[in-house]
Design a protein around this motif. Structure first.
Motif, PDB file in Angstrom:
ATOM      1  N   CYS A  71       0.814  -1.207   0.000  1.00 42.21           N
ATOM      2  CA  CYS A  71       0.000   0.000   0.000  1.00 42.21           C
ATOM      3  C   CYS A  71       0.854   1.266   0.000  1.00 42.21           C
ATOM      4  O   CYS A  71       0.420   2.317  -0.473  1.00 42.21           O
ATOM      5  CB  CYS A  71      -0.927   0.005   1.216  1.00 42.21           C
ATOM      6  N   SER A  75      -1.130   4.460  -4.968  1.00 48.02           N
ATOM      7  CA  SER A  75      -2.093   5.535  -4.767  1.00 48.02           C
ATOM      8  C   SER A  75      -2.950   5.671  -6.010  1.00 48.02           C
ATOM      9  O   SER A  75      -2.535   5.319  -7.114  1.00 48.02           O
ATOM     10  CB  SER A  75      -1.390   6.865  -4.458  1.00 48.02           C
ATOM     11  N   ARG A  95      -6.997   2.032   1.851  1.00 52.07           N
ATOM     12  CA  ARG A  95      -6.052   1.029   1.366  1.00 52.07           C
ATOM     13  C   ARG A  95      -5.803   0.043   2.506  1.00 52.07           C
ATOM     14  O   ARG A  95      -5.235   0.408   3.538  1.00 52.07           O
ATOM     15  CB  ARG A  95      -4.752   1.697   0.925  1.00 52.07           C
ATOM     16  N   ARG A  97      -3.914  -3.025   4.017  1.00 54.81           N
ATOM     17  CA  ARG A  97      -2.676  -3.795   3.876  1.00 54.81           C
ATOM     18  C   ARG A  97      -2.976  -5.272   4.143  1.00 54.81           C
ATOM     19  O   ARG A  97      -3.582  -5.616   5.155  1.00 54.81           O
ATOM     20  CB  ARG A  97      -1.624  -3.279   4.846  1.00 54.81           C
ATOM     21  N   HIS A 106      -4.508  -0.474   7.909  1.00 53.30           N
ATOM     22  CA  HIS A 106      -5.279   0.323   6.950  1.00 53.30           C
ATOM     23  C   HIS A 106      -4.609   1.672   6.753  1.00 53.30           C
ATOM     24  O   HIS A 106      -4.046   2.250   7.675  1.00 53.30           O
ATOM     25  CB  HIS A 106      -6.712   0.545   7.451  1.00 53.30           C
ATOM     26  N   SER A 115       0.043   9.359  -1.025  1.00 51.36           N
ATOM     27  CA  SER A 115       0.155   8.221  -0.103  1.00 51.36           C
ATOM     28  C   SER A 115       0.117   8.708   1.335  1.00 51.36           C
ATOM     29  O   SER A 115       0.570   8.033   2.245  1.00 51.36           O
ATOM     30  CB  SER A 115       1.465   7.449  -0.357  1.00 51.36           C
ATOM     31  N   CYS A 189      -2.211  -5.195  -1.275  1.00 54.05           N
ATOM     32  CA  CYS A 189      -3.060  -4.055  -0.923  1.00 54.05           C
ATOM     33  C   CYS A 189      -4.425  -4.196  -1.580  1.00 54.05           C
ATOM     34  O   CYS A 189      -4.537  -4.632  -2.730  1.00 54.05           O
ATOM     35  CB  CYS A 189      -2.398  -2.750  -1.371  1.00 54.05           C
ATOM     36  N   ILE A 191      -7.659  -1.744  -2.384  1.00 48.71           N
ATOM     37  CA  ILE A 191      -8.192  -0.387  -2.350  1.00 48.71           C
ATOM     38  C   ILE A 191      -9.706  -0.450  -2.544  1.00 48.71           C
ATOM     39  O   ILE A 191     -10.203  -1.172  -3.400  1.00 48.71           O
ATOM     40  CB  ILE A 191      -7.540   0.515  -3.420  1.00 48.71           C
TER      41      ILE A 191
END
Length: 380
Positions: A71, A75, A95, A97, A106, A115, A189, A191
């Motif tokens: 993560c 982005s 995001r 993890r 998170h 990021s 990751c 999203i």
């Protein structure tokens, strides 16, 4: 209407009884199916020119898993049709993890291409007041504190400044280094969330490197600054759980739901989406509208030995159609239902009668010297 046989001319048989029973069962089943079709409204789509919504922002809801991308290096960004970042686009992304199928933390993202950590893992020392740089130079903001990278980027956005300028600030560098040092082995990751974009052509993407807006004559271009290490370690294997436009209440399955891509070499994947608004009963909740889209995918190999090569990443390139679909539910008329039931009953009587007589003729041909017929077969 039709003349009937006299009772003494009728010949009852077990074979005829079986055929009659079979006809009744099939007829009842077909009539029940016709009733089901009659009671279920039919969806009718009408294509028409859509109303103009030039300033409307559309939410793009997405949930995508990257099992081999940490993560900290990932982005989400949005770019308009002229190649510049969509500065007014709002984003609410989480995001998650992942490591070995389990969640290890998170990270939030509410600034495009950032990021920055929305959950504070760093507590400032007592009395600390982070500088706000260009904004802090303004007389009315001299006492303003920007303690985190996210605080600084939000202040920049609120004053019409590019938040990417804050990337080299002490707050953002501190958090970026802390985050990269905390990457777990084989971290992935996921999203999920939404980004709001203009109702025009553009793209939403996850790509290698740090994105910046570069000035070129009188306009800007969205470009990525990256190193060879950024490229070689950027594995875009992914699994798209969900991707929708407009209202999150859209329950219809979409073309990219469940789509997977496994990288065996450096690559760039582009999904070309043609988005069409949908109106009609059940397709609008308050001010939220719904959209359908068609999708196609294109993959390009990334050859870093070439002088020009595509940036590794996943791009969702969308284009809103000038047409819209008006979807209505149409109820079948009762007269149409009765007509089909009569046709079903009459057709079944005729067809089974022909089958019965056909079998009689065949048996007569096979056994010409006997009285074998359907009527002569006993009941089982």
């Amino acid at each position: 209407i039709h003349p009937k046989l006299k009772k003494e001319a009728e010949k009852k048989s077990s074979g005829g009884g079986i055929v009659t029973l079979l006809a009744v069962v099939i007829t009842v089943w077909l009539v029940a199916a016709e009733y089901g079709a009659y009671s279920t409204p039919r969806v009718r789509d009408v294509v028409q020119l859509k109303a103009n919504y030039p300033d409307e922002m559309i939410k793009v809801h997405l949930e995508v898993e990257f099992p081999r991308l940490p993560c900290a290096t990932l982005s989400l960004d949005a770019v308009s049709k002229d190649g510049a970042q969509q500065q007014k686009a709002r984003v609410e992304i989480v995001r998650t993890r992942m490591q070995g199928g389990s969640t290890v933390g998170h990270l939030g993202q509410d600034v495009l291409g950032s990021s920055a950590i929305t959950t504070r893992n760093w507590e400032p020392p007592e009395g600390y007041c982070g500088p706000c740089y260009d904004v802090g130079k303004l007389p009315k903001h001299k006492e303003l504190c920007c303690n985190t990278c996210l605080d600084l980027k939000r202040v920049y956005i609120s004053h019409g400044l590019n938040p990417k300028v804050a990337a080299n600030s002490e707050q953002c560098l501190r958090e970026a280094n802390a985050l990269k040092n905390a990457i777990a082995p084989e971290e992935g990751c996921r999203i999920h969330g939404h980004v709001e974009v203009h109702q025009s052509k553009g793209n939403v993407h996850v790509a290698a490197g740090n994105a910046i807006n570069a000035m070129h004559d009188s306009h800007t271009h969205h470009v990525h600054q990256l190193t060879v290490n950024d490229i070689l370690g950027f594995n875009i294997s992914h699994n798209i759980k969900r991707l929708t436009f407009g209202s999150k209440r859209m329950r219809q399955s979409m073309p990219l739901d469940g789509a997977r891509f496994t990288q065996d070499k450096l690559a760039q994947v582009r999904y070309i989406l043609k988005v069409v608004p949908v109106t009609g009963e059940g397709y609008q909740y308050g001010n939220e509208r719904m959209f359908l889209y068609s999708a196609s995918s294109h993959e390009k190999e990334v050859d870093i030995s070439s002088s020009h090569f595509p940036i590794p990443g996943v791009y969702f390139e969308y284009d809103f159609s000038e047409l819209q679909v008006k979807r209505d539910l149409v109820q079948q008329s009762f007269l149409h239902f009765i007509t089909r039931v009569c046709a079903t009953v009459g057709g079944m009587y005729v067809v089974l009668g022909l089958v019965y007589r056909g079998i009689d003729v065949i048996l007569g041909k096979i056994f010409p010297d006997s009285d074998v017929s359907v009527a002569s077969f006993p009941l089982l």
